[in-house]
Design an enzyme around this catalytic site. Structure first.
Site, mmCIF file in Angstrom:
data_model
loop_
_atom_site.group_PDB
_atom_site.id
_atom_site.type_symbol
_atom_site.label_atom_id
_atom_site.label_comp_id
_atom_site.label_asym_id
_atom_site.label_seq_id
_atom_site.Cartn_x
_atom_site.Cartn_y
_atom_site.Cartn_z
ATOM 1 N N TYR A 1 0.806 -1.212 0.000
ATOM 2 C CA TYR A 1 0.000 0.000 0.000
ATOM 3 C C TYR A 1 0.845 1.272 0.000
ATOM 4 O O TYR A 1 0.361 2.344 -0.368
ATOM 5 C CB TYR A 1 -0.944 0.024 1.210
ATOM 6 C CG TYR A 1 -2.020 -1.034 1.185
ATOM 7 C CD1 TYR A 1 -2.213 -1.852 0.088
ATOM 8 C CD2 TYR A 1 -2.843 -1.231 2.286
ATOM 9 C CE1 TYR A 1 -3.201 -2.823 0.064
ATOM 10 C CE2 TYR A 1 -3.835 -2.211 2.278
ATOM 11 C CZ TYR A 1 -4.013 -3.000 1.168
ATOM 12 O OH TYR A 1 -4.991 -3.955 1.157
ATOM 13 N N LYS B 1 3.693 -15.350 2.946
ATOM 14 C CA LYS B 1 3.670 -16.143 1.715
ATOM 15 C C LYS B 1 5.118 -16.467 1.359
ATOM 16 O O LYS B 1 5.620 -16.176 0.270
ATOM 17 C CB LYS B 1 2.971 -15.377 0.594
ATOM 18 C CG LYS B 1 2.630 -16.220 -0.638
ATOM 19 C CD LYS B 1 1.620 -17.306 -0.359
ATOM 20 C CE LYS B 1 1.269 -18.043 -1.659
ATOM 21 N NZ LYS B 1 0.431 -19.245 -1.401
ATOM 22 N N ASP C 1 -2.863 -18.201 2.450
ATOM 23 C CA ASP C 1 -4.021 -18.892 1.898
ATOM 24 C C ASP C 1 -4.547 -19.951 2.864
ATOM 25 O O ASP C 1 -5.760 -20.135 3.011
ATOM 26 C CB ASP C 1 -3.706 -19.499 0.527
ATOM 27 C CG ASP C 1 -2.332 -20.142 0.442
ATOM 28 O OD1 ASP C 1 -1.552 -20.026 1.405
ATOM 29 O OD2 ASP C 1 -2.034 -20.763 -0.596
ATOM 30 N N ASP D 1 -5.160 -6.693 6.031
ATOM 31 C CA ASP D 1 -6.379 -6.020 5.589
ATOM 32 C C ASP D 1 -7.442 -7.055 5.230
ATOM 33 O O ASP D 1 -8.601 -6.970 5.662
ATOM 34 C CB ASP D 1 -6.045 -5.141 4.383
ATOM 35 C CG ASP D 1 -7.172 -4.189 4.008
ATOM 36 O OD1 ASP D 1 -8.205 -4.160 4.716
ATOM 37 O OD2 ASP D 1 -7.025 -3.472 3.011
ATOM 38 N N ASP E 1 -10.823 -8.493 7.845
ATOM 39 C CA ASP E 1 -12.214 -8.401 7.411
ATOM 40 C C ASP E 1 -12.883 -9.772 7.431
ATOM 41 O O ASP E 1 -14.051 -9.904 7.811
ATOM 42 C CB ASP E 1 -12.300 -7.799 6.007
ATOM 43 C CG ASP E 1 -12.266 -6.282 6.022
ATOM 44 O OD1 ASP E 1 -12.117 -5.711 7.121
ATOM 45 O OD2 ASP E 1 -12.368 -5.672 4.940
#
Length: 366
Positions: free
Chosen positions: A146, A195, A227, A251, A255
């Site tokens: 970001y 990852k 994942d 992020d 959620d």
């Protein structure tokens, strides 16, 4: 004690829910002998309308002069709002990214707790939700994809977009330390999510986290690919205590975790720097479709205010009082529309109230 708080009411339902959080803080102040001093600033769409930018330098300076910041929500409907016809650096969310960077708010804490009283709202199978869960997601907030360099170029007549994901070891180390510190106050387990089978940034992340873990021998550390973590959150959420991860993964996962609790309207959030200073906000958005209707759930913002008392002011007793009041109101059967049961027989057992009434009920318990 005097608490100097900068408030960002924001957009959509933001002003409504911040008003209820301030009301609850005032009730705490009366009971425990504190003095709350509030200063409001504009950010997001409200700031664009007033000043043409989502965050002014003056607003940043006001926030820096406070002991903590309490925020509602920013932004609007991305398909209809004129704010989203502006360049990305002038849209509401640019204000949020800007204040995080300006205040060095690198550590985001998002608790995901399934209240016993709301277990029926959990979308998971009953055999999973029955055992409950209580986790804290620690998300690095000022680095990664970001905040990396980005550009769109044309090569041989073809448009190509480039976003850069970078982390240095110091950025990783400081969020890891925060994560292990929080774990020491909880169940002493950290799940570091990355990852590392693909990304160099994740391999560095894993290396630094393992170095930090050596200073916390009481804390159990495990690594999990992002994942797999996304799958485990819906398969067996009770396994998690502290989830430690980078910006974009955090992020998305936070959620997901919020929705398995049954309502994002229940979940608080804190963003901290390397001092006691923090910005506290609900995990949900500005919900422009219900703004002004008096039906928004203020509990996430009220619980964010409780986190503010706990982490920025070390007022654990006062934070406990707010959290206990919320739990008692839920136990007594009071619900805003977003946490009303779906089944008719269950709906008959509870009572629906609006934003202001929910704030009043929680104040009454305090």
């Amino acid at each position: 004690m005097e608490l100097n708080i900068t408030c960002i009411p924001g957009d959509g339902i933001g002003p409504e829910i911040v008003a209820e959080a301030k009301k609850v803080l005032d009730a705490v102040a009366v009971k425990y002998g504190h003095n709350m001093k509030y200063t409001d600033i504009l950010m997001g769409g409200a700031s664009i309308d007033a000043y043409g930018v989502p965050l002014t330098d003056e607003a940043i300076e006001t926030a820096k002069s406070a002991d903590a910041v309490l925020m509602g929500s920013i932004g609007g409907d991305t398909t209809t709002s004129p704010w989203y016809k502006l360049p990305p650096n002038l849209r509401p969310e640019a204000g949020l990214l800007g204040i995080r960077k300006a205040l060095n708010l690198f550590a985001n804490l998002r608790p995901a707790l399934l209240y016993e009283e709301l277990a029926g709202a959990c979308p998971l199978k009953e055999e999973i939700s029955a055992s409950g869960f209580d986790m804290m997601i620690m998300r690095e907030l000022t680095g990664g994809l970001y905040f990396g360099e980005r550009k769109t170029v044309e090569e041989n007549g073809v448009l190509k977009a480039i976003d850069t994901l970078t982390y240095d070891e110091n950025e990783i180390r400081r969020i890891a330390i925060k994560g292990f510190d929080i774990a020491m106050k909880r169940r002493k387990k950290v799940t570091s999510v990355d990852k590392a089978n693909v990304l160099d940034s994740s391999r560095l992340w894993r290396k630094i986290v393992e170095e930090v873990a050596k200073d916390y021998p009481e804390v159990t550390l495990e690594h999990m690919l992002v994942d797999n973590c996304a799958m485990q959150l819906v398969k067996d959420p009770k396994q998690f205590d502290v989830i430690l991860t980078e910006n974009m993964f955090g992020d998305i996962l936070s959620d997901e975790a919020s929705m398995v609790t049954g309502s994002i309207g229940m979940l608080a959030s804190a963003s901290l720097n390397d001092t006691k200073f923090g910005l506290y906000e609900p995990s949900h958005g500005s919900a422009p479709d219900i703004a002004g209707k008096g039906i928004a759930n203020p509990i996430a913002t009220i619980l964010s205010a409780a986190m503010m008392l706990r982490y920025s002011f070390d007022l654990d007793r006062e934070a406990d009082a707010i959290e206990a009041a919320v739990k008692k109101v839920l136990k007594d059967g009071w619900r805003t529309v977003d946490i009303m049961p779906q089944e008719e027989d269950e709906r008959a057992k509870v009572k629906q109230v609006g934003t202001v009434q929910m704030g009043d009920l929680i104040c009454g318990q305090i």
